[in-house]
Enzyme design. Structure first.
Site, PDB file in Angstrom:
ATOM      1  N   GLY A  55      -5.664  -8.469  -3.207  1.00 27.08           N
ATOM      2  CA  GLY A  55      -4.508  -8.321  -4.083  1.00 27.08           C
ATOM      3  C   GLY A  55      -3.509  -7.347  -3.503  1.00 27.08           C
ATOM      4  O   GLY A  55      -3.873  -6.474  -2.701  1.00 27.08           O
ATOM      5  N   HIS A  63      -6.301  -3.683 -11.633  1.00 25.17           N
ATOM      6  CA  HIS A  63      -6.028  -2.770 -10.513  1.00 25.17           C
ATOM      7  C   HIS A  63      -4.569  -2.921 -10.049  1.00 25.17           C
ATOM      8  O   HIS A  63      -3.859  -1.923  -9.865  1.00 25.17           O
ATOM      9  CB  HIS A  63      -7.018  -3.087  -9.379  1.00 25.17           C
ATOM     10  CG  HIS A  63      -6.797  -2.321  -8.111  1.00 25.17           C
ATOM     11  ND1 HIS A  63      -7.721  -1.428  -7.612  1.00 25.17           N
ATOM     12  CD2 HIS A  63      -5.762  -2.317  -7.219  1.00 25.17           C
ATOM     13  CE1 HIS A  63      -7.255  -0.912  -6.483  1.00 25.17           C
ATOM     14  NE2 HIS A  63      -6.074  -1.444  -6.217  1.00 25.17           N
ATOM     15  N   GLU A  64      -4.135  -4.174  -9.875  1.00 28.23           N
ATOM     16  CA  GLU A  64      -2.767  -4.400  -9.376  1.00 28.23           C
ATOM     17  C   GLU A  64      -1.724  -4.023 -10.416  1.00 28.23           C
ATOM     18  O   GLU A  64      -0.652  -3.507 -10.077  1.00 28.23           O
ATOM     19  CB  GLU A  64      -2.583  -5.860  -8.950  1.00 28.23           C
ATOM     20  CG  GLU A  64      -3.517  -6.359  -7.849  1.00 28.23           C
ATOM     21  CD  GLU A  64      -3.581  -5.464  -6.624  1.00 28.23           C
ATOM     22  OE1 GLU A  64      -2.598  -4.777  -6.312  1.00 28.23           O
ATOM     23  OE2 GLU A  64      -4.644  -5.449  -5.980  1.00 28.23           O
ATOM     24  N   CYS A  98      -8.720  -0.451  -1.952  1.00 29.49           N
ATOM     25  CA  CYS A  98      -7.281  -0.675  -2.075  1.00 29.49           C
ATOM     26  C   CYS A  98      -6.672  -0.614  -0.682  1.00 29.49           C
ATOM     27  O   CYS A  98      -7.037   0.257   0.109  1.00 29.49           O
ATOM     28  CB  CYS A  98      -6.682   0.420  -2.959  1.00 29.49           C
ATOM     29  SG  CYS A  98      -4.901   0.303  -3.173  1.00 29.49           S
ATOM     30  N   LEU A  99      -5.731  -1.520  -0.406  1.00 31.13           N
ATOM     31  CA  LEU A  99      -5.096  -1.519   0.910  1.00 31.13           C
ATOM     32  C   LEU A  99      -4.295  -0.226   1.144  1.00 31.13           C
ATOM     33  O   LEU A  99      -4.035   0.130   2.284  1.00 31.13           O
ATOM     34  CB  LEU A  99      -4.182  -2.744   1.060  1.00 31.13           C
ATOM     35  CG  LEU A  99      -4.914  -4.095   1.078  1.00 31.13           C
ATOM     36  CD1 LEU A  99      -3.906  -5.241   1.139  1.00 31.13           C
ATOM     37  CD2 LEU A  99      -5.888  -4.169   2.250  1.00 31.13           C
ATOM     38  N   HIS A 121      -0.897  -0.467 -10.256  1.00 32.82           N
ATOM     39  CA  HIS A 121       0.057  -0.129  -9.187  1.00 32.82           C
ATOM     40  C   HIS A 121       1.500  -0.193  -9.703  1.00 32.82           C
ATOM     41  O   HIS A 121       2.328   0.646  -9.349  1.00 32.82           O
ATOM     42  CB  HIS A 121      -0.077  -1.103  -8.009  1.00 32.82           C
ATOM     43  CG  HIS A 121      -1.163  -0.748  -7.038  1.00 32.82           C
ATOM     44  ND1 HIS A 121      -1.207   0.453  -6.364  1.00 32.82           N
ATOM     45  CD2 HIS A 121      -2.232  -1.459  -6.608  1.00 32.82           C
ATOM     46  CE1 HIS A 121      -2.263   0.471  -5.556  1.00 32.82           C
ATOM     47  NE2 HIS A 121      -2.913  -0.678  -5.686  1.00 32.82           N
ATOM     48  N   GLN A 128       3.235  -1.380  -3.480  1.00 30.06           N
ATOM     49  CA  GLN A 128       2.554  -0.991  -2.230  1.00 30.06           C
ATOM     50  C   GLN A 128       3.376  -1.276  -0.985  1.00 30.06           C
ATOM     51  O   GLN A 128       3.068  -0.757   0.086  1.00 30.06           O
ATOM     52  CB  GLN A 128       1.205  -1.709  -2.128  1.00 30.06           C
ATOM     53  CG  GLN A 128       0.199  -1.273  -3.186  1.00 30.06           C
ATOM     54  CD  GLN A 128      -1.066  -2.085  -3.079  1.00 30.06           C
ATOM     55  OE1 GLN A 128      -1.157  -3.161  -3.653  1.00 30.06           O
ATOM     56  NE2 GLN A 128      -2.035  -1.602  -2.324  1.00 30.06           N
TER      57      GLN A 128
HETATM   58 NI    NI Z   1      -4.610  -1.313  -4.680  1.00 24.72          NI
END
Ligand code: NI
Length: 171
Positions: A46, A134-135, A92-93, A138, A51
């Site tokens: 995701g 989670h997204e 997480c990226l 963000h 991000q």
């Molecule tokens: Ni993340």
């Protein structure tokens, strides 16, 4: 399509609050395509626009094993939540090489526009439900490490800042 740079925690831009998309047009579709490419290249499930330093309410998710089932969520809102919660290991990226346990709702129904601007309600559970929550965090400027203790968060921050310094030193 183009690969975008992913912001890394503790970059303060990760804490900006995204604004709603006014119109799903070719500009937004190009952003979705770039985010999709960026997520696949980084082997993530995701990615939120926050991000990649775009502060609009756009998310791409693909939790399918074959990476061929893209879900695009524009202006997402949670319209129903199950009572059950689930604890799972999240990564997480924007927080590389860090996996920590976080508690989430086990089921959520999310209402969002797709890449054609059509509104849909999507019932989710399992990994997809966790990923949606989670997204969506963000987009509110929240990174999953903010659920952890101050001690853990301080350690993660120190580790990532050290990594960033070392990568700058490398030729
Ligand atoms: Ni993340």
């Amino acid at each position: 399509m183009a690969k975008l740079e992913i912001l890394r925690y503790p970059d303060p831009r990760l804490h900006k609050i995204a604004r709603p998309v006014a119109k799903v047009d070719d500009r937004i579709r190009a952003l979705v395509d770039d985010m999709h490419e960026t997520m696949l290249a980084a082997e993530g499930v995701g990615l939120a626009a926050t991000q990649v330093d775009v502060h609009e309410r756009v998310i791409v998710i693909d939790t399918s094993p074959a990476r061929d089932n893209l879900l695009v969520l524009i202006n997402p809102e949670i319209v129903a939540r199950g009572e059950d919660t689930v604890i799972s290991e999240e990564g997480c990226l924007s927080v590389p090489e860090t996996y920590e346990r976080v508690e989430r709702h086990a089921q959520v129904t999310v209402r969002a526009l797709d890449r054609d601007g059509r509104s849909r309600d999507i019932e989710t559970d399992g990994l997809l439900a966790v990923c949606v929550q989670h997204e969506m965090d963000h987009l509110q400027g929240k990174v999953f490490v903010q659920y952890l203790s101050m001690l853990k968060r301080t350690r993660i921050k120190a580790k990532l800042l050290k990594q960033a310094r070392e990568s700058l030193r490398e030729p």
